[in-house]
Write an enzyme that holds these catalytic residues in place. Sequence first.
Site, PDB file in Angstrom:
ATOM      1  CG  HIS A  37      -1.896  -1.051   1.338  1.00 18.31           C
ATOM      2  ND1 HIS A  37      -1.847  -2.047   2.305  1.00 18.31           N
ATOM      3  CD2 HIS A  37      -2.999  -1.325   0.596  1.00 18.31           C
ATOM      4  CE1 HIS A  37      -2.872  -2.855   2.152  1.00 18.31           C
ATOM      5  NE2 HIS A  37      -3.583  -2.450   1.121  1.00 18.31           N
ATOM      6  CE  LYS A 151      -2.633  -8.888  -2.808  1.00 15.19           C
ATOM      7  NZ  LYS A 151      -3.768  -9.863  -2.778  1.00 15.19           N
ATOM      8  CD  GLN A 155      -9.489  -4.396  -6.430  1.00 15.83           C
ATOM      9  OE1 GLN A 155     -10.204  -4.883  -5.564  1.00 15.83           O
ATOM     10  NE2 GLN A 155      -8.362  -3.768  -6.132  1.00 15.83           N
ATOM     11  CG  MET A 186       4.253  -7.584   0.846  1.00 19.84           C
ATOM     12  SD  MET A 186       4.950  -5.982   1.286  1.00 19.84           S
ATOM     13  CE  MET A 186       6.627  -6.505   1.692  1.00 19.84           C
ATOM     14  CB  SER A 187      -2.105 -10.231   0.908  1.00 17.68           C
ATOM     15  OG  SER A 187      -3.483 -10.296   1.214  1.00 17.68           O
ATOM     16  CB  SER A 188      -4.637  -6.816   4.441  1.00 15.15           C
ATOM     17  OG  SER A 188      -4.204  -5.540   4.004  1.00 15.15           O
TER      18      SER A 188
END
Length: 282
Positions: A37, A151, A155, A186-188
């Site tokens: 982000h 990623k 979307q 990377m991902s929440s």
Amino acid sequence: MKVIDSISTLRQTVNAWRRNGESVGFVPTMGNLHDGHLKLVKKAKAHNDNVVVSIFVNPMQFGANEDLDAYPRTIEEDKAKLISVGADAVFLPSVAEMYPAGLDAQTFVEVPGISDSHCGASRPGHFRGVATVVTKLFNMVQPDDAFFGEKDFQQLQVIRALARDLSMAVTIHGVPTEREASGLAMSSRNGYLSKEEKATASAIYEEMQRVKAGIEGGNIDFSELEDAMVTNLEAKGFKKDYCQVVNASTFKAATANDKELVLLVAMFMGKTRLIDNLQITR
């Protein structure tokens, strides 16, 4: 950094920048911010005089049995991170601010075709929720530029389509996926993984690289490459949602004539759904 929770204050802030002849970049997020982000915010800062970051866990894009309530909310940490990379404003609306009439009465935006497969098939209504909230946010911020991670490749293409089809005066920027040293995207949602699961999850990227090398080496038996990848990952404890080489524009299964491809992957590690992709040029 301005902290804003109302649409009216957001518009006043942006209008003041506009009166000064300043450009506006926008990064929409659901919070629980990581380096991926922050990379988007840095890119936005490089392109624009001012950057707005929104943090809104959008209930419209979560299905009935998904992780809306469990999704991590880390607002104070997020604000500190945004200050560190120079964000000019953070927009933190409530659900009532975004959907005053309630979700059931909300006008929605739907992008046909590319919304229907892969994540769209696995998560019915997901892209309708994404397209609707992004359209609303674009109308509120009126950005010159908006930045999204690659990623979430499907979307990104959905948002490009809605901006094009609805004649929006915003330039959509895709930013390459930020990865951990292991290659894991990377991902929440990586926070849901145990230490052992996280170590195993890096195998997704390793297998994607193997598929890419095969295609670049001349192998056009995409099904064979996909099946081998799934077999290898299932042996490590993954459960397949989807794994497919597709045409990068249509999201239909790739053919021997296609040149611009993307390998789309969604795998479960335990209860955690991990998505990734790799763009491939033949």
